[in-house]
Design a protein around this motif. Sequence first.
Motif, mmCIF file in Angstrom:
data_model
loop_
_atom_site.group_PDB
_atom_site.id
_atom_site.type_symbol
_atom_site.label_atom_id
_atom_site.label_comp_id
_atom_site.label_asym_id
_atom_site.label_seq_id
_atom_site.Cartn_x
_atom_site.Cartn_y
_atom_site.Cartn_z
ATOM 1 N N UNK A 41 0.843 -1.178 0.000
ATOM 2 C CA UNK A 41 0.000 0.000 0.000
ATOM 3 C C UNK A 41 0.891 1.246 0.000
ATOM 4 N N UNK A 42 0.608 2.214 0.863
ATOM 5 C CA UNK A 42 1.386 3.456 0.918
ATOM 6 C C UNK A 42 2.366 3.451 2.090
ATOM 7 N N UNK A 43 2.636 2.306 2.671
ATOM 8 C CA UNK A 43 3.463 2.230 3.876
ATOM 9 C C UNK A 43 4.968 2.431 3.661
ATOM 10 N N UNK A 44 5.552 2.137 2.503
ATOM 11 C CA UNK A 44 7.007 2.194 2.395
ATOM 12 C C UNK A 44 7.655 3.522 2.803
ATOM 13 N N UNK A 45 7.188 4.624 2.273
ATOM 14 C CA UNK A 45 7.840 5.903 2.570
ATOM 15 C C UNK A 45 7.705 6.287 4.048
ATOM 16 N N UNK A 46 6.512 6.184 4.647
ATOM 17 C CA UNK A 46 6.435 6.474 6.085
ATOM 18 C C UNK A 46 7.292 5.526 6.936
ATOM 19 N N UNK A 47 7.360 4.265 6.556
ATOM 20 C CA UNK A 47 8.221 3.339 7.296
ATOM 21 C C UNK A 47 9.677 3.788 7.240
ATOM 22 N N UNK A 48 10.111 4.223 6.074
ATOM 23 C CA UNK A 48 11.487 4.715 5.936
ATOM 24 C C UNK A 48 11.723 5.957 6.797
ATOM 25 N N UNK A 49 10.756 6.862 6.834
ATOM 26 C CA UNK A 49 10.906 8.069 7.642
ATOM 27 C C UNK A 49 10.984 7.733 9.122
ATOM 28 N N UNK A 50 10.101 6.853 9.575
ATOM 29 C CA UNK A 50 10.118 6.454 10.987
ATOM 30 C C UNK A 50 11.445 5.793 11.327
ATOM 31 N N UNK A 51 11.914 4.937 10.444
ATOM 32 C CA UNK A 51 13.186 4.268 10.673
ATOM 33 C C UNK A 51 14.334 5.279 10.689
ATOM 34 N N UNK A 52 14.294 6.257 9.815
ATOM 35 C CA UNK A 52 15.338 7.281 9.779
ATOM 36 C C UNK A 52 15.388 8.066 11.089
ATOM 37 N N UNK A 53 14.233 8.244 11.714
ATOM 38 C CA UNK A 53 14.178 8.990 12.973
ATOM 39 C C UNK A 53 14.603 8.163 14.176
ATOM 40 N N UNK A 122 8.051 10.131 15.573
ATOM 41 C CA UNK A 122 7.674 9.098 14.606
ATOM 42 C C UNK A 122 6.170 9.066 14.393
ATOM 43 N N UNK A 123 5.425 9.265 15.460
ATOM 44 C CA UNK A 123 3.967 9.291 15.358
ATOM 45 C C UNK A 123 3.507 10.482 14.515
ATOM 46 N N UNK A 124 4.137 11.617 14.718
ATOM 47 C CA UNK A 124 3.793 12.815 13.947
ATOM 48 C C UNK A 124 4.068 12.606 12.465
ATOM 49 N N UNK A 125 5.174 11.948 12.150
ATOM 50 C CA UNK A 125 5.498 11.654 10.751
ATOM 51 C C UNK A 125 4.416 10.767 10.142
ATOM 52 N N UNK A 126 3.996 9.750 10.873
ATOM 53 C CA UNK A 126 2.966 8.836 10.369
ATOM 54 C C UNK A 126 1.670 9.577 10.089
#
Length: 166
Positions: A41-53, A122-126
């Motif tokens: 779905x649309x999860x890849x980019x947010x997952x990467x951002x959360x991981x980066x943080x 991370x929650x805010x990014x999501x």
Amino acid sequence: MTQQLARISAAQLEACQQSVDELERLCSFEVAPQTDHLDLDWAPEPLLWVCALTCADDALAVLRRALSGDGEVNSDYRDHPGAVWGQPVTFLSPVGVAAVALALRKMDSVMVAALSSHGAEASAVAVEMLPGIEEQQAYLLRHFAALLAFYVKAARRGLAVVLWWD
């Protein structure tokens, strides 16, 4: 556009590398059974951002590899009418899949902690990256768990993984 993954044998991967028509069959969900497909779905980019943080650089590199592959399956496919413009179809060999599965397992607890925390960055990014999704953290947890399980099963079976946007 959503990210798709398929688990296939090394022989099927080789066929896709040699034939644009065979790669089109894979990207049209005709080659692998439904149980060997994963829609992220649309999860890849947010997952990467959360991981980066929240993760160390090596964990981020693993997640990038899991979501991007190691190389393009067949560059001739870019000109195929079924291809999504600008998005190459990529892959991980069975050896690469095994390495990614092991590394994703090691970072599982860090990602779960990051995705489970309330009020954190991370929650805010999501929330920002998934405005149309309710319960963004739960959504990302489900998708990370699915990604991990997908790679672990592919590694156990000695399969390659092919990734594309559809």
